[in-house]
Write an enzyme that holds these catalytic residues in place. Sequence first.
Site, PDB file in Angstrom:
ATOM      1  N   TYR A 159      49.309 -11.493  37.511  1.00  0.00           N
ATOM      2  CA  TYR A 159      48.722 -11.143  36.050  1.00  0.00           C
ATOM      3  C   TYR A 159      48.486  -9.591  35.993  1.00  0.00           C
ATOM      4  O   TYR A 159      48.899  -9.131  35.128  1.00  0.00           O
ATOM      5  CB  TYR A 159      47.187 -11.779  36.007  1.00  0.00           C
ATOM      6  CG  TYR A 159      46.568 -11.350  34.761  1.00  0.00           C
ATOM      7  CD1 TYR A 159      47.135 -11.343  33.485  1.00  0.00           C
ATOM      8  CD2 TYR A 159      45.341 -10.744  35.076  1.00  0.00           C
ATOM      9  CE1 TYR A 159      46.101 -10.881  32.526  1.00  0.00           C
ATOM     10  CE2 TYR A 159      44.504  -9.906  33.956  1.00  0.00           C
ATOM     11  CZ  TYR A 159      45.232 -10.081  32.714  1.00  0.00           C
ATOM     12  OH  TYR A 159      44.373  -9.614  31.605  1.00  0.00           O
ATOM     13  N   LYS A 163      50.315  -6.797  33.860  1.00  0.00           N
ATOM     14  CA  LYS A 163      49.602  -5.778  32.796  1.00  0.00           C
ATOM     15  C   LYS A 163      49.890  -4.362  33.084  1.00  0.00           C
ATOM     16  O   LYS A 163      49.957  -3.602  32.163  1.00  0.00           O
ATOM     17  CB  LYS A 163      48.105  -6.268  32.922  1.00  0.00           C
ATOM     18  CG  LYS A 163      47.895  -7.552  32.104  1.00  0.00           C
ATOM     19  CD  LYS A 163      48.164  -7.712  30.756  1.00  0.00           C
ATOM     20  CE  LYS A 163      47.209  -6.989  29.760  1.00  0.00           C
ATOM     21  NZ  LYS A 163      47.667  -7.212  28.199  1.00  0.00           N
TER      22      LYS A 163
END
Length: 352
Positions: A159, A163
Amino acid sequence: MILVTGGAGFIGGNFVLDWLSVPSNEGVINLDKLTYAGNLATLASLKDDPHHIFVHGDIGDKELVAKLLKEHQPRAIVNFAAESHVDRSIHGSAEFVNTNIVGTFNLLECAREYWNELDGSAKKVFRFHHVSTDEVYGSLSATDSAFTETNSYEPNSPYSASKAASDHLVRAWFHTYGFPVVTTNCSNNYGPYHFPEKLIPLAILNALNGKPLPIYGDGQQIRDWLYVGDHCSAIREVLDKGKLGETYNIGGWNEKANIDVVKTICAILDELKPLADGKSYVDQITYVKDRPGHDRRYAIDASKLERELGWRPFETFDTGIRKTVKWYLDNPVWIEGVVSGSYRDWLSKQYN
Ligand SMILES: NC(=O)c1ccc[n+]([C@@H]2O[C@H](COP(=O)([O-])OP(=O)(O)OC[C@H]3O[C@@H](n4cnc5c(N)ncnc54)[C@H](O)[C@@H]3O)[C@@H](O)[C@H]2O)c1
């Protein structure tokens, strides 16, 4: 108009509701793919609001995004759309790469083409606001200083890596093409309309349902907690006054260990909804095996935002968490829709 992506999710939904509660604000085109995390029940109060145009679609769909930009001529884009749950990224990272990296790339490219065609003041005022996370900075030890905007990027999960990649793209579009961007990196949000897979809503709902309150490892993982309404006000401030090409950290100045967060929730529930047998909700706390690569501590230094734009969070953790617990107690219909899965029928029910 402004174009908001991911506006049926937790933070995007709160942002759209807050934005449209101010009558002088522009209307919103809300582009959302409605993954499991997108919930139109959050936007139920906007059903007949002509200032809210919901579009079911993907930020990776260049044709659709280009069409929306051409049609509505927004003066800003606020990009919330993302896959956002660390546990899910561990079990299936492909969607994180697709949406967070490739999707952001597509959105940037469409927006740049649109911006290139603008002229005069429309070109001057346009901006692309990218919403990101403090997790891109990696993990801190107990004694390290909080993350500032100059910390290097050291993401540890699929994740946060996805990002981080999207943040780099946004930065590069500014430096390479002069495309007008601002990026904000914020800490852990909590508040109304939060999907109950994340720590705070999960703890509240499991407590109320007599289920175990799962705590990873020793529960001493420290996070900075930011009330979602404060996050939305910070984004409005940066959108309005932030310097192009800059990044701003947004934090709540509330570092708490996970176990203390859950104990606080239990204490508020003991007071507001005491158990019939007189026991405490704390008894439901259960320690479970830690998540792989679990970052130990995040702490965010949001002083740049205060120094340069005069923003500080309104809520303390005590006021924000009390509001949040009360919201979950007062909104059983929204919760029931999420727990039963019937929230997924909202698209056909509300928008045909
Ligand atoms: N929740 C937090 O504590 C937190 C903290 C820091 C940063 N952020 C960032 O803030 C943003 C919003 O987070 P959130 O917690 O509201 O997430 P969320 O998972 O609740 O919502 C994400 C929304 O994006 C939509 N979406 C997903 N893929 C899409 C796509 N390809 N095209 C269009 N829409 C798509 C989903 O349907 C959902 O409505 C994310 O970018 C996240 O990385 C969140």
